[in-house]
Design an enzyme around this catalytic site. Structure first.
Site, short mmCIF file in Angstrom:
data_model
loop_
_atom_site.label_atom_id
_atom_site.label_comp_id
_atom_site.label_asym_id
_atom_site.label_seq_id
_atom_site.Cartn_x
_atom_site.Cartn_y
_atom_site.Cartn_z
NE ARG A 1 7.79 -0.62 10.63
CZ ARG A 1 6.67 -0.55 9.89
NH1 ARG A 1 6.70 -0.01 8.69
NH2 ARG A 1 5.53 -1.01 10.36
NE ARG B 1 -3.17 -1.51 10.44
CZ ARG B 1 -2.17 -0.88 9.85
NH1 ARG B 1 -2.28 0.37 9.52
NH2 ARG B 1 -1.06 -1.52 9.56
NE ARG C 1 3.03 -4.92 11.52
CZ ARG C 1 3.93 -4.53 10.63
NH1 ARG C 1 5.15 -5.07 10.62
NH2 ARG C 1 3.63 -3.61 9.73
NE ARG D 1 8.41 -2.93 5.90
CZ ARG D 1 7.11 -2.64 5.98
NH1 ARG D 1 6.44 -2.34 4.90
NH2 ARG D 1 6.50 -2.69 7.14
CE LYS E 1 -2.00 -0.87 4.00
NZ LYS E 1 -1.30 -2.06 4.50
P1 AMP Z 1 1.89 0.28 9.18
O1 AMP Z 1 3.12 1.05 8.90
O2 AMP Z 1 0.67 0.77 8.41
O3 AMP Z 1 2.07 -1.22 9.04
O4 AMP Z 1 1.51 0.55 10.72
C1 AMP Z 1 2.42 0.21 11.75
C2 AMP Z 1 1.68 0.08 13.06
O5 AMP Z 1 1.05 1.33 13.39
C3 AMP Z 1 0.54 -0.94 13.09
O6 AMP Z 1 1.00 -2.26 13.34
C4 AMP Z 1 -0.29 -0.40 14.27
O7 AMP Z 1 0.33 -0.69 15.51
C5 AMP Z 1 -0.19 1.10 14.06
N1 AMP Z 1 -1.28 1.62 13.20
C6 AMP Z 1 -1.14 2.19 11.97
N2 AMP Z 1 -2.33 2.54 11.47
C7 AMP Z 1 -3.25 2.19 12.40
C8 AMP Z 1 -4.67 2.26 12.46
N3 AMP Z 1 -5.40 2.77 11.46
N4 AMP Z 1 -5.28 1.78 13.58
C9 AMP Z 1 -4.58 1.27 14.60
N5 AMP Z 1 -3.24 1.15 14.61
C10 AMP Z 1 -2.57 1.60 13.51
#
Ligand code: AMP
Length: 215
Positions: free
Chosen positions: A158, A89, A169, A125, A14
């Site tokens: 990360r 989400r 996740r 990554r 994404k």
């Molecule tokens: P991402 O980089 O999109 O994979 O997000 C990394 C982490 O940020 C996720 O595993 C969640 O802990 C948190 N996070 C990001 N977006 C959301 C969301 N819309 N709702 C809840 N937690 C989020």
């Protein structure tokens, strides 16, 4: 405002695709993951609160995310084309954004990628600690190991891309995704694309969908 949300598991591409759209289609890309990582880095109140959830691969509470996204959208011009990456989400988040009078999600695009591919993408990554440019140890390594080609920053792995957290996740994602996709399917605002192809092909597919949808 034209508002598109990208749905899909962590590692489904994404973020990569949203960045490409900022170059080809003048969209504004809002990534909630990046918003949280930047808040964690600068030590804001939201950053402190988020850290415990993010590092464990848990979702940050809905009310925190709903307020953060609302605040990020409010200052944008009313004719902006916005792509949200990583939000919503949960069903609560999807409902929250539609409840706001100022905004309406026009289209949700879901990226489908098999789990074994996601795990390989995420665990390999690396991100530049300074400019956040993404790399992959196998698919897109930097010229010099551990160093960003663009800004010479140090590449970091990360915490939430470690194998244990990645598995968690993906479980969290699977639990939420059916009701989230059904929400947009039932409102005829849903498209699905095959995210297990080259970034160029996915970009072409995505561009076509957006051009037809927002014609
Ligand atoms: P991402 O980089 O999109 O994979 O997000 C990394 C982490 O940020 C996720 O595993 C969640 O802990 C948190 N996070 C990001 N977006 C959301 C969301 N819309 N709702 C809840 N937690 C989020």
């Amino acid at each position: 405002m034209d508002l598109t949300v990208l749905l899909g598991a962590p590692g489904s591409g994404k973020g990569t695709q949203a960045k490409r759209l900022t170059e080809s289609h003048r969209v504004i890309h809002l990534s909630t993951g990046e918003m949280l990582r930047s808040a964690m880095k600068s030590g804001t109140k939201v950053g402190h609160l988020a850290r415990a959830y993010v590092d464990r691969g848990e979702l940050v509470p809905d009310d925190v995310m709903n307020d953060a996204v609302h605040e990020a959208l409010l200052p944008l011009p009313s004719d902006a084309n916005v792509v949200l990456d990583g939000y919503p989400r949960t069903l609560d988040q999807a409902q929250s954004i539609d409840k706001k009078k100022e905004f309406r999600v026009d289209l949700a695009i879901s990226f489908k990628v098999p789990n074994d591919v996601l795990i390989e993408r995420l665990t390999g990554r690396r991100l530049c600690g300074s400019c956040a440019k993404p790399y992959h140890v196998k698919f897109s390594p930097p010229k010099q190991e551990g160093i960003c080609d663009d800004c010479r920053g140090t590449l970091v792995h990360r915490i939430d891309d470690s194998e244990n957290v990645v598995n968690h996740r993906l479980q969290v994602f699977e639990k939420q995704q059916e009701e989230l996709t059904n929400y947009y399917k039932n409102r005829n605002r849903f498209e699905e694309i095959d995210g297990n192809r080259s970034p160029d092909l996915i970009h072409q597919n995505l561009s076509k969908i957006l051009e037809e949808w927002f014609r």
